[in-house]
Design an enzyme around this catalytic site. Structure first.
Site, short mmCIF file in Angstrom:
data_model
loop_
_atom_site.label_atom_id
_atom_site.label_comp_id
_atom_site.label_asym_id
_atom_site.label_seq_id
_atom_site.Cartn_x
_atom_site.Cartn_y
_atom_site.Cartn_z
N ASP A 162 0.84 -1.19 0.00
CA ASP A 162 0.00 0.00 0.00
C ASP A 162 0.89 1.25 0.00
O ASP A 162 1.70 1.44 0.90
CB ASP A 162 -0.92 0.00 1.23
CG ASP A 162 -2.09 0.97 1.06
OD1 ASP A 162 -2.37 1.37 -0.09
OD2 ASP A 162 -2.72 1.32 2.06
N HIS A 221 -3.57 14.01 0.85
CA HIS A 221 -3.90 13.13 1.98
C HIS A 221 -2.79 13.18 3.02
O HIS A 221 -3.06 13.34 4.22
CB HIS A 221 -4.09 11.69 1.47
CG HIS A 221 -4.31 10.68 2.57
ND1 HIS A 221 -5.45 10.66 3.35
CD2 HIS A 221 -3.54 9.65 3.00
CE1 HIS A 221 -5.35 9.66 4.22
NE2 HIS A 221 -4.22 9.03 4.04
N GLU A 256 -10.83 4.29 2.95
CA GLU A 256 -9.81 4.98 2.16
C GLU A 256 -10.11 4.69 0.70
O GLU A 256 -10.06 3.54 0.26
CB GLU A 256 -8.40 4.51 2.55
CG GLU A 256 -8.01 4.99 3.94
CD GLU A 256 -6.54 4.80 4.28
OE1 GLU A 256 -5.88 3.94 3.66
OE2 GLU A 256 -6.05 5.53 5.17
N GLU A 296 -9.08 4.32 -2.77
CA GLU A 296 -7.81 4.10 -3.45
C GLU A 296 -8.07 3.42 -4.79
O GLU A 296 -9.16 2.91 -5.04
CB GLU A 296 -6.89 3.19 -2.62
CG GLU A 296 -6.62 3.69 -1.21
CD GLU A 296 -5.44 2.98 -0.53
OE1 GLU A 296 -4.59 2.39 -1.25
OE2 GLU A 296 -5.38 3.04 0.71
N ASP A 346 -9.54 0.65 1.31
CA ASP A 346 -8.62 0.21 2.37
C ASP A 346 -9.20 0.63 3.72
O ASP A 346 -8.78 1.63 4.30
CB ASP A 346 -7.23 0.82 2.13
CG ASP A 346 -6.20 0.34 3.14
OD1 ASP A 346 -6.38 -0.76 3.67
OD2 ASP A 346 -5.22 1.06 3.37
N ARG A 352 -9.15 3.95 12.79
CA ARG A 352 -8.25 5.04 13.16
C ARG A 352 -7.82 5.02 14.63
O ARG A 352 -6.71 5.46 14.96
CB ARG A 352 -8.89 6.40 12.85
CG ARG A 352 -9.30 6.61 11.41
CD ARG A 352 -8.12 6.54 10.48
NE ARG A 352 -8.52 6.77 9.09
CZ ARG A 352 -7.74 6.51 8.04
NH1 ARG A 352 -6.52 6.02 8.22
NH2 ARG A 352 -8.16 6.73 6.83
N GLN A 401 -5.27 2.34 14.92
CA GLN A 401 -4.08 2.84 14.22
C GLN A 401 -3.29 3.83 15.08
O GLN A 401 -2.07 3.75 15.18
CB GLN A 401 -4.51 3.50 12.90
CG GLN A 401 -3.37 3.98 12.01
CD GLN A 401 -3.89 4.57 10.70
OE1 GLN A 401 -5.09 4.59 10.44
NE2 GLN A 401 -2.98 5.04 9.87
N LYS A 446 -5.46 -2.02 9.76
CA LYS A 446 -5.66 -2.04 8.31
C LYS A 446 -5.89 -3.45 7.76
O LYS A 446 -6.40 -3.58 6.65
CB LYS A 446 -4.38 -1.51 7.63
CG LYS A 446 -4.04 -0.08 7.98
CD LYS A 446 -4.77 0.89 7.11
CE LYS A 446 -4.21 2.29 7.30
NZ LYS A 446 -4.80 3.22 6.35
N THR A 449 -9.85 -5.43 3.10
CA THR A 449 -9.59 -4.54 1.96
C THR A 449 -10.52 -5.02 0.86
O THR A 449 -10.55 -6.22 0.57
CB THR A 449 -8.13 -4.64 1.49
OG1 THR A 449 -7.25 -4.41 2.59
CG2 THR A 449 -7.83 -3.64 0.38
N GLU A 504 -10.33 12.88 7.11
CA GLU A 504 -10.10 14.21 6.53
C GLU A 504 -11.42 14.97 6.40
O GLU A 504 -11.50 16.16 6.72
CB GLU A 504 -9.46 14.08 5.15
CG GLU A 504 -8.08 13.46 5.16
CD GLU A 504 -7.62 13.10 3.77
OE1 GLU A 504 -7.33 14.00 2.98
OE2 GLU A 504 -7.57 11.90 3.47
CA CA Z 1 -4.20 2.94 2.57
#
Ligand code: CA
Length: 441
Positions: A139, A146, A211, A213, A245, A249, A252, A265, A269, A385
Site C-alpha cells: 500500500d 492526503h 480509504e 484508493e 482500504d 483510526r 491505528q 488495516k 480490503t 479528513e
Molecule cells: Ca491505505
C-alpha cells in the site's frame, strides 16, 4: 508504456451487443476489462471473463470456439483459469493482442457473432471473486493532499514529513483479507488508548473509516535483484481496479509507532471485480507535473514518457448508504468526488521505486495507490479528513450525519473516465458493508 492510441480506442466503434452502446455504459467496446466470475447459486467454477455492456464474455469458452488465433488465442485460453494470474504472466504483448482480437470480434457486423453470443453470461446473474492470487499487497501513500491533511492533525506546524517529496512512501499490507465487492465484514476489535486514559482498552473500533484508493495489479513479474527502470515499468502493470482500504483510526493511532499500521488495516480490503487495462486507459493519460518549487524526482524515478503522460485522469466518487437509506430504497449520499490525476507519484514511479533495491514483483501482486484525496475539502477521500479528525460530522441529507462508519453502513466506490473525443469507460463499483463487531470469545 502503452501510451499510443490504436483502433481499439476509436470512439465511433459500436458492438453487435446493444447494451455495450448505451449512453453512460461503464463497459463499452473500448473498455474490455477483466474479472473472475461464475453464475450465482450453482456449482460452476470461477473463470475469467471480459465485460461487454451488461454481459460477461466467458474467455475460456470464447477460446474454445476457435475464433481467435495466435497470441490472442493463447491469452484467451489462459482466461479459462480460476484466476487472472496465467493471463497476467503472459505479458503486455499478449494482453494487447487479446484486446485487439476481442475488439474486432465484438464489433457490429463482425463474423462469429452467434458463436460468441453463446459465451455471454448476464452480469445480473453472476458473482465475482478476487481477480488474482495476490502474493503480495503493497500500500502506497501517493496523494500529497492526503499526507498533508493527515499530517496536519498530528503536526500542525509541520504537516508533511521531509521525505515525502523524494520517496514514494509505502508499506507491506495483508493479502489474506482482501475481498471482493459485495462483501460484509465485522467491525474490527482491537486495542485502543482512549483520550485521557492511563491504560488501553480492548473493544470494537469506534473510529472506523474508509480509504478511497485504486488497486494496481502487476502483470508480468520481475527478477529478484534486477531493478525495473522507468521506461519498462508499465510493461509490468496489467491494470487498475477500485480499492477500499478500510481503516480503524483509533487502533491505528495507538499501534502505529514505530512500525506503522498493523491490525488497524489488515482486517479487510475490498476490491471492485473489474480490472481495467492500462491500454484501455490510454486516452485518459495526462502529464505528470510537480508544483512550482517542489523537487523534481531523482533520475531513477524520472522519464520523458512519465513527464509527458505518466498520470491518469480517472474520476472517482464515494457514496455512503446508511441502513435507513437502504430501508427507504435510497442510494447512498456522495461524500467525495475527486480524480486520480492529483496523485503525487505515478504508477511507473511506484514500480521503479518498489524494485530499485532488488525486490522482485510477481504476477498478481497488488499495489494500493494510497488514499486519493484531491486538493480541496470535498475531494478528501477518507472520513478522517472529511470530518477533520472526527470534529465535524459529514451531512448525508435526510437529517443523517456521520463522523465515523456505523454498523450497517455500506460504502460504494465508483470510477470512470470521460472526455470529448474519447469513449467513456467505467470501473463499475466496489461496495462493502460493515457488520456489528463479534464479541471476544
Ligand atoms: Ca491505505
Amino acid at each position: 508504456m502503452t501510451t499510443t492510441l490504436n483502433e481499439t480506442h476509436d470512439p465511433s466503434l459500436r458492438s453487435w451487443l446493444a447494451s455495450a452502446n448505451a449512453e453512460g455504459c461503464d463497459f463499452p467496446l473500448q473498455n474490455l476489462p477483466f474479472a473472475v466470475f461464475r453464475r450465482r447459486g450453482g456449482s460452476e467454477r470461477f473463470r475469467c471473463g471480459v465485460a461487454i455492456g451488461d454481459q460477461v464474455l466467458d474467455l475460456g469458452a470464447a477460446a474454445a470456439t476457435g475464433v481467435f488465433d495466435g497470441l490472442a488465442a493463447e491469452a484467451a485460453r489462459a482466461g479459462g483459469e480460476a484466476k487472472l494470474n496465467a493471463l497476467m504472466a503472459l505479458g503486455a504483448p499478449a494482453w494487447s493482442a487479446l484486446r485487439l482480437a476481442l475488439s474486432r470480434a465484438l464489433r457490429a457486423q463482425a463474423p462469429h457473432e452467434q458463436k460468441l453470443r453463446a459465451c455471454l453470461v448476464p452480469q445480473s446473474e453472476v458473482e465475482y471473486d478476487v481477480p488474482a492470487r495476490i502474493g503480495d499487497y503493497t500500500d502506497f501513500y501517493t496523494s500529497v493532499h492526503h499526507a498533508t491533511n493527515i499530517g496536519r492533525q498530528f503536526r500542525p506546524d509541520n504537516p508533511l514529513l521531509p521525505n515525502y517529496k523524494w520517496v514514494p512512501i509505502g508499506y507491506h499490507g495483508r493479502s489474506s483479507s482482501i475481498g471482493i465487492s459485495g462483501e460484509h465484514f465485522p467491525r474490527p476489535v482491537g486495542q485502543t488508548m482512549p483520550p485521557g486514559a492511563t491504560q488501553p482498552v480492548v473493544g470494537p473500533s469506534r473510529r472506523l473509516d474508509i480509504e478511497l484508493e485504486l488497486g494496481i495489479f502487476v502483470g508480468s513479474g520481475s527478477a529478484r535483484g534486477v531493478p525495473v527502470g522507468m521506461e519498462q515499468a508499465e510493461d509490468h502493470v496489467f491494470g487498475i481496479c477500485l480499492l477500499n482500504d478500510w481503516s480503524a483510526r483509533d487502533i491505528q493511532g495507538w499501534e502505529y509507532q514505530p512500525l506503522g499500521p498493523f491490525l488497524s488495516k489488515n482486517f479487510a480490503t475490498t476490491l471492485s471485480p473489474w480490472v481495467v487495462t492500462l491500454e484501455a486507459l490510454a486516452p485518459y493519460r495526462v502529464p505528470f507535473t510537480r508544483p512550482e518549487g517542489d523537487p523534481q524526482p531523482l533520475p531513477y524515478l524520472d522519464s520523458g514518457a512519465n513527464r509527458a503522460q505518466g498520470a491518469f485522469d480517472i474520476q472517482l466518487q464515494v457514496l455512503l448508504q446508511t441502513p435507513r437509506m437502504r430501508e427507504a430504497g435510497e442510494a447512498g449520499a456522495t461524500i467525495c468526488r475527486t480524480s486520480y490525476r492529483h496523485a503525487y507519484w505515478t504508477i511507473a514511479q511506484m514500480v521503479a521505486h518498489h524494485t530499485v533495491n532488488g525486490c522482485n514483483l510477481q504476477p498478481g501482486d497488488l499495489f494500493g495507490s494510497g488514499t486519493l484525496s484531491g486538493p480541496t475539502a470535498t475531494e478528501a477521500a477518507a472520513l478522517i479528513e472529511l470530518t477533520q479528525g472526527g470534529k465535524k460530522p459529514v451531512e448525508l441529507g435526510g437529517g443523517e450525519t456521520r463522523t465515523w462508519l456505523e454498523d450497517g453502513d455500506a460504502v460504494t466506490l465508483r470510477g470512470w473516465c470521460e472526455k470529448p473525443g474519447a469513449a467513456r469507460i467505467g470501473f463499475g463499483e466496489c461496495t462493502g458493508t460493515v457488520d456489528p463487531a463479534r464479541s471476544l470469545a
